[in-house]
Design an enzyme around this catalytic site. Structure first.
Site, mmCIF file in Angstrom:
data_model
loop_
_atom_site.group_PDB
_atom_site.id
_atom_site.type_symbol
_atom_site.label_atom_id
_atom_site.label_comp_id
_atom_site.label_asym_id
_atom_site.label_seq_id
_atom_site.Cartn_x
_atom_site.Cartn_y
_atom_site.Cartn_z
ATOM 1 N N ASP A 16 0.829 -1.209 0.000
ATOM 2 C CA ASP A 16 0.000 0.000 0.000
ATOM 3 C C ASP A 16 0.866 1.264 0.000
ATOM 4 O O ASP A 16 1.974 1.253 0.532
ATOM 5 C CB ASP A 16 -0.899 -0.022 1.239
ATOM 6 N N GLY A 17 0.338 2.330 -0.586
ATOM 7 C CA GLY A 17 0.997 3.632 -0.509
ATOM 8 C C GLY A 17 1.588 4.139 -1.815
ATOM 9 O O GLY A 17 2.230 5.200 -1.828
ATOM 10 N N ARG A 20 0.063 7.689 -2.694
ATOM 11 C CA ARG A 20 0.601 8.781 -1.864
ATOM 12 C C ARG A 20 2.066 9.060 -2.196
ATOM 13 O O ARG A 20 2.508 10.203 -2.211
ATOM 14 C CB ARG A 20 0.470 8.418 -0.370
ATOM 15 N N TRP A 21 2.811 8.034 -2.509
ATOM 16 C CA TRP A 21 4.227 8.189 -2.872
ATOM 17 C C TRP A 21 4.339 9.070 -4.120
ATOM 18 O O TRP A 21 5.180 9.959 -4.193
ATOM 19 C CB TRP A 21 4.824 6.801 -3.128
ATOM 20 N N ARG A 29 -0.819 8.989 -10.038
ATOM 21 C CA ARG A 29 -0.800 7.780 -9.217
ATOM 22 C C ARG A 29 -0.088 6.604 -9.896
ATOM 23 O O ARG A 29 0.595 5.816 -9.259
ATOM 24 C CB ARG A 29 -2.234 7.376 -8.861
ATOM 25 N N SER A 61 -7.300 -5.629 -5.892
ATOM 26 C CA SER A 61 -8.390 -6.243 -5.135
ATOM 27 C C SER A 61 -9.705 -6.171 -5.921
ATOM 28 O O SER A 61 -9.836 -5.396 -6.872
ATOM 29 C CB SER A 61 -8.557 -5.523 -3.791
ATOM 30 N N GLU A 63 -12.142 -4.756 -4.989
ATOM 31 C CA GLU A 63 -12.677 -3.398 -4.770
ATOM 32 C C GLU A 63 -11.948 -2.354 -5.627
ATOM 33 O O GLU A 63 -12.449 -1.244 -5.823
ATOM 34 C CB GLU A 63 -12.547 -2.997 -3.289
ATOM 35 N N ASN A 64 -10.774 -2.694 -6.136
ATOM 36 C CA ASN A 64 -9.978 -1.719 -6.890
ATOM 37 C C ASN A 64 -10.609 -1.305 -8.233
ATOM 38 O O ASN A 64 -10.196 -0.315 -8.835
ATOM 39 C CB ASN A 64 -8.544 -2.223 -7.126
ATOM 40 N N ARG A 184 1.678 -4.965 6.046
ATOM 41 C CA ARG A 184 1.019 -3.927 5.250
ATOM 42 C C ARG A 184 1.854 -2.661 5.358
ATOM 43 O O ARG A 184 2.167 -2.214 6.467
ATOM 44 C CB ARG A 184 -0.401 -3.638 5.734
ATOM 45 N N SER A 192 -8.179 -5.224 4.732
ATOM 46 C CA SER A 192 -8.767 -4.956 3.409
ATOM 47 C C SER A 192 -9.085 -6.212 2.594
ATOM 48 O O SER A 192 -8.730 -6.307 1.420
ATOM 49 C CB SER A 192 -7.847 -4.039 2.602
#
Ligand code: FPP
Length: 238
Positions: A16-17, A20-21, A29, A61, A63-64, A184, A192
């Protein structure tokens, strides 16, 4: 005397991240996802030295799909590119690659590449890399239940034989031991929908580092910390 662990056999990672990175650098993104994919290679390569036999990574996922069309399409392109570019190196490093998740919603061209990579590396045994794409723990349990129900309806399975062990055989991960450790990155403390059934007794590590910054050296430190933990699996150690 408390029993100490050695290296975990099976490590699962929620990478994850990436977003933001990238945002921290004023980039889109997808730039973060590309940096994240590079990190995957470093972590996979570190596994044999660190004594990790099974590595399972959460790449996309169920959900992605709710992300923007641009991000979803970019991630699918990235998976194709990753397989194309990394297949030979993975094969030569003795990595056996398998995918978990529902392939029905994935593009045929990607599924074909996933099948080919699984076939190419089927004889390898140095590290078992499992990549979760269109994977969700609840979805996996539902699909496993559906397969089990068909076997019961078809007379192949006696309902009296349905238990923890038989159910496990219907999961996408039927070939894997349960994860000893789930990591994670990015500071979020959630699972998640990842490996819900399989992580019943896993240890968890939530690391503040964003995935594209997660190095093999940090991976080693997390594993060393795992070695100091005492696992009881519900029992009382004497
Ligand atoms: C979560 O970060 C990451 C993803 C949804 C994608 C994971 C994919 C990779 C690491 C790269 C490709 C992997 C392979 C196997 C080639 P996020 O985008 O949710 O980050 P955020 O929480 O900072 O927005």
């Amino acid at each position: 005397m408390a029993k100490k662990n050695t290296s975990p056999d099976h490590v699962a990672i929620i990478m994850d991240g990436n977003g933001r990175w990238a945002q921290k650098r004023g980039k889109p993104r997808l730039f973060g996802h590309h940096a994240g994919a590079k990190r995957v290679r470093e972590i996979v390569e570190a596994c044999p030295t660190l004594g990790v036999k099974y590595l399972t990574i959460f790449a996309f996922s169920t959900e992605n799909w709710k992300r923007t069309q641009t991000e979803v399409a970019g991630l699918m392109r990235l998976f194709r590119r990753y397989i194309q570019r990394e297949a030979r190196a993975l094969f030569e490093a003795g990595v056996r690659v398998r995918f978990i998740g529902d392939r029905v919603r994935l593009e045929d061209s990607l599924v074909k590449m996933m099948d080919d990579l699984e076939l190419l590396t089927a004889g390898n045994d140095a590290v078992h890399l499992t990549i979760a794409i269109n994977y969700g723990g609840r979805d996996e349990v539902a699909r496993a239940t559906r397969r089990l129900a068909y076997d019961v309806a078809g007379g192949k399975l006696d309902p009296r034989d349905v238990n923890d062990e038989t159910f496990t055989r219907y999961l996408d991960t039927c070939y894997l031991p349960d994860p000893d450790l789930v990591i994670r990155t990015s500071g979020e403390a959630r699972i998640s929908n990842f490996l819900l059934w399989q992580s019943a007794y896993s240890e968890y590590e939530f690391i503040p580092t964003l995935w594209p910054d997660f190095t093999a050296a940090e991976f080693e430190k997390v594993l060393a910390k795992f070695g100091d933990r005492e696992r009881r699996f519900g029992a009382v150690l004497t």
